[in-house]
Design a protein around this motif. Sequence first.
Motif, PDB file in Angstrom:
ATOM      1  N   ALA A  39       0.834  -1.177   0.237  1.00 49.56           N
ATOM      2  CA  ALA A  39       0.153  -0.083   0.030  1.00 49.56           C
ATOM      3  C   ALA A  39       1.000   1.066  -0.206  1.00 49.56           C
ATOM      4  N   ARG A  40       2.028   1.013   1.195  1.00 47.09           N
ATOM      5  CA  ARG A  40       3.095   2.288   1.026  1.00 47.09           C
ATOM      6  C   ARG A  40       3.272   2.833  -0.538  1.00 47.09           C
ATOM      7  N   ARG A  41       3.852   1.518  -0.778  1.00 42.17           N
ATOM      8  CA  ARG A  41       4.185   1.942  -2.738  1.00 42.17           C
ATOM      9  C   ARG A  41       3.170   2.850  -3.363  1.00 42.17           C
ATOM     10  N   LEU A  42       2.252   2.316  -3.192  1.00 41.40           N
ATOM     11  CA  LEU A  42       1.301   3.028  -3.981  1.00 41.40           C
ATOM     12  C   LEU A  42       0.873   4.343  -3.825  1.00 41.40           C
ATOM     13  N   GLU A  43       1.356   4.911  -2.998  1.00 41.20           N
ATOM     14  CA  GLU A  43       0.903   5.822  -2.544  1.00 41.20           C
ATOM     15  C   GLU A  43       1.554   7.125  -3.605  1.00 41.20           C
ATOM     16  N   ARG A  44       2.418   7.211  -4.995  1.00 40.83           N
ATOM     17  CA  ARG A  44       2.814   8.250  -5.757  1.00 40.83           C
ATOM     18  C   ARG A  44       1.827   7.676  -6.388  1.00 40.83           C
ATOM     19  N   PHE A  45       0.813   7.143  -6.211  1.00 39.77           N
ATOM     20  CA  PHE A  45      -0.208   6.884  -7.983  1.00 39.77           C
ATOM     21  C   PHE A  45      -1.249   7.315  -7.714  1.00 39.77           C
ATOM     22  N   ASP A  46      -1.799   8.628  -6.930  1.00 42.33           N
ATOM     23  CA  ASP A  46      -2.279   9.197  -6.355  1.00 42.33           C
ATOM     24  C   ASP A  46      -3.584   9.207  -7.053  1.00 42.33           C
ATOM     25  N   GLU A  47      -3.443   9.651  -8.535  1.00 43.62           N
ATOM     26  CA  GLU A  47      -4.285   9.230  -9.959  1.00 43.62           C
ATOM     27  C   GLU A  47      -4.975   8.110  -9.692  1.00 43.62           C
ATOM     28  N   CYS A  48      -5.083   7.205  -9.141  1.00 47.66           N
ATOM     29  CA  CYS A  48      -5.296   5.829  -9.209  1.00 47.66           C
ATOM     30  C   CYS A  48      -5.895   5.005  -7.582  1.00 47.66           C
ATOM     31  N   PHE A  49      -4.600   5.829  -6.682  1.00 43.87           N
ATOM     32  CA  PHE A  49      -5.376   5.215  -5.588  1.00 43.87           C
ATOM     33  C   PHE A  49      -4.903   6.389  -4.140  1.00 43.87           C
ATOM     34  N   GLU A  50      -6.415   6.297  -3.505  1.00 43.33           N
ATOM     35  CA  GLU A  50      -5.881   6.661  -2.181  1.00 43.33           C
ATOM     36  C   GLU A  50      -5.033   5.981  -1.157  1.00 43.33           C
ATOM     37  N   VAL A  51      -4.829   6.124  -0.550  1.00 40.95           N
ATOM     38  CA  VAL A  51      -3.601   5.415   0.214  1.00 40.95           C
ATOM     39  C   VAL A  51      -3.884   6.174   1.788  1.00 40.95           C
TER      40      VAL A  51
END
Length: 103
Positions: A39-51
């Motif tokens: 989930a922490r790795r997904l944080e930078r893809f904020d156009e796709c995910f809200e973490v």
Amino acid sequence: MNKWVRRCNTGNAEGRQAAGLLPFTVDAVVAGYCRSDFARRLERFDECFEVSASGVTLAERLRRPKERTEAVSRVLAALREEGTITGWRDELYPVTSSFYQEP
């Protein structure tokens, strides 16, 4: 018996939290779970995910299944390129609210 029924109804939420698993939510429905380090790795893809500390949510702006599938595909490709995702099989999975929904 009531304790057992309550545990089944919660889907063993305590066990998932203890294992460091966070809910992945699409349209306010839990679609699955992911590890907190992922989930922490997904944080930078904020156009796709809200973490957040409570879970990962697919961005609300992605309304149609085709938009969702394309956006998630781009994120997964980036994670594959950097080595976060290994064992890539080049199989796409549509991001829909139902298995039978047209992607």
